[in-house]
Design a protein around this motif. Structure first.
Motif, PDB file in Angstrom:
ATOM      1  N   GLY A  40       0.794  -1.204   0.000  1.00 53.15           N
ATOM      2  CA  GLY A  40       0.000   0.000   0.000  1.00 53.15           C
ATOM      3  C   GLY A  40       0.835   1.266   0.000  1.00 53.15           C
ATOM      4  N   PRO A  41       0.213   2.382   0.463  1.00 52.03           N
ATOM      5  CA  PRO A  41      -1.147   2.444   0.988  1.00 52.03           C
ATOM      6  C   PRO A  41      -2.186   2.089  -0.083  1.00 52.03           C
ATOM      7  N   GLN A  42      -3.200   1.348   0.348  1.00 55.66           N
ATOM      8  CA  GLN A  42      -4.170   0.812  -0.606  1.00 55.66           C
ATOM      9  C   GLN A  42      -4.885   1.905  -1.387  1.00 55.66           C
ATOM     10  N   GLU A  56      -2.113  -5.477   6.257  1.00 60.71           N
ATOM     11  CA  GLU A  56      -2.267  -4.063   6.601  1.00 60.71           C
ATOM     12  C   GLU A  56      -1.399  -3.227   5.668  1.00 60.71           C
ATOM     13  N   ASP A  57      -1.739  -1.937   5.552  1.00 62.02           N
ATOM     14  CA  ASP A  57      -0.807  -1.017   4.905  1.00 62.02           C
ATOM     15  C   ASP A  57       0.510  -1.020   5.677  1.00 62.02           C
ATOM     16  N   THR A  59       3.945   0.771   4.814  1.00 59.72           N
ATOM     17  CA  THR A  59       4.384   1.714   3.796  1.00 59.72           C
ATOM     18  C   THR A  59       5.894   1.920   3.781  1.00 59.72           C
TER      19      THR A  59
END
Length: 295
Positions: A40-42, A56-57, A59
């Protein structure tokens, strides 16, 4: 119908331990984490509909902070399976991190040479093939990707679900003319060990001089709690016999982790247990990554 839909929903992964403990072991100058993922971030880099897990993101900024805590200067971003064969998140990470970073792509053969040259200029140095995650590239593309890798001096990273896949694949690997990296020590478990057919296959590839062993994510392969002593015979064997062909990685943010989530500071502190010789630590963490990834 609801049960069927739930069965198709990608597995949600626990995030990493975001309270990284500063390690006691001090990394040498130029040390490289040869295995990490950026997710991500998505909102900017959506996950693939074909993915087999949802992380989860995690980054670029999160990872840069982790490297600072661990005292690591260089990094290799291995494209994460959640993003499928769209390498945009990894290429963005390479652009953000600059000369301190290299990357490994997940993509089928057929990408035009100019685009691959652009990726090379950003730091891409290899292709990853996997039988573990959905939406990626499997070993049916092995020879075609090896041909493309040879054009730019790239290598292949092999991500096995089970160690016996290495044994089955061995004749095809021996015929390749590019370097190969055995992700996570070819997924050989501690209870299989140095006398297993898979470790014998690993040794034959290492003796031929085109293979590298990546010491990363070994906590998943142990049947024992930290510090995972059942992995030491294999680790010590590869460090003794092929010190110029071993590399280390954190595996942050530890996607699809089916054991207790490790703290990355604890993982760094395993290094002197795995490789007590300071000269070999220098090879593992600095010299070998520099040779393989072109730092």
């Amino acid at each position: 119908m609801n049960n069927s839909n739930e069965a198709r929903e990608p597995k949600r992964c626990a995030g990493p331990d975001r309270h990284t403990r500063p390690p006691r072991f001090q990394m040498p100058v130029g040390a490289c984490d040869c295995h990490a993922h950026i997710f991500g971030p998505q909102a900017q880099f959506p996950y693939s509909p074909q993915r087999s897990y949802t992380p989860e993101d995690c980054t670029v900024d999160d990872y840069i902070k982790l490297l600072a805590t661990l005292g690591i200067d260089r990094a290799v971003i291995v494209h994460g399976g959640a993003h499928g064969t769209d390498n945009a998140a990894t290429l963005n990470a390479l652009e953000r991190m600059g000369p301190r970073a290299r990357g490994v792509a997940v993509m089928p053969p057929g990408c035009p040479l100019p685009e691959r040259e652009r990726m090379h200029a950003l730091g891409m140095r290899g292709y990853r093939l996997s039988t573990v995650v959905g939406g990626g590239v499997g070993f049916d593309q092995l020879e075609a990707l090896a041909d493309e890798a040879q054009q730019l001096g790239w290598h292949l990273v092999l991500h096995f679900k089970h160690a016996d896949e290495l044994v089955s694949l061995l004749p095809r690997l021996q015929a390749l003319r590019v370097d190969i990296v055995l992700d996570h020590m070819a997924r050989i478990r501690g209870d299989e060990g140095v006398d297993s057919p898979a470790f014998e296959a690993l040794a034959s590839l290492m003796d031929a001089g085109r293979a590298w062993v990546k010491l990363a994510s070994l906590y998943r392969l142990s049947s024992q709690p930290y510090p995972h002593a059942d992995m030491l015979p294999m680790i010590h064997r590869v460090a003794k016999h092929w010190p110029d062909r071993i590399i280390w990685g954190s595996n942050w943010p530890h996607p699809i982790c089916d054991v207790s989530m490790p703290n990355d500071g604890d993982l760094v502190d395993l290094i002197p247990l795995w490789v007590p010789d300071v000269a070999v630590q220098q090879k593992l963490l600095v010299d070998n990554p520099a040779a393989l990834y072109g730092f």
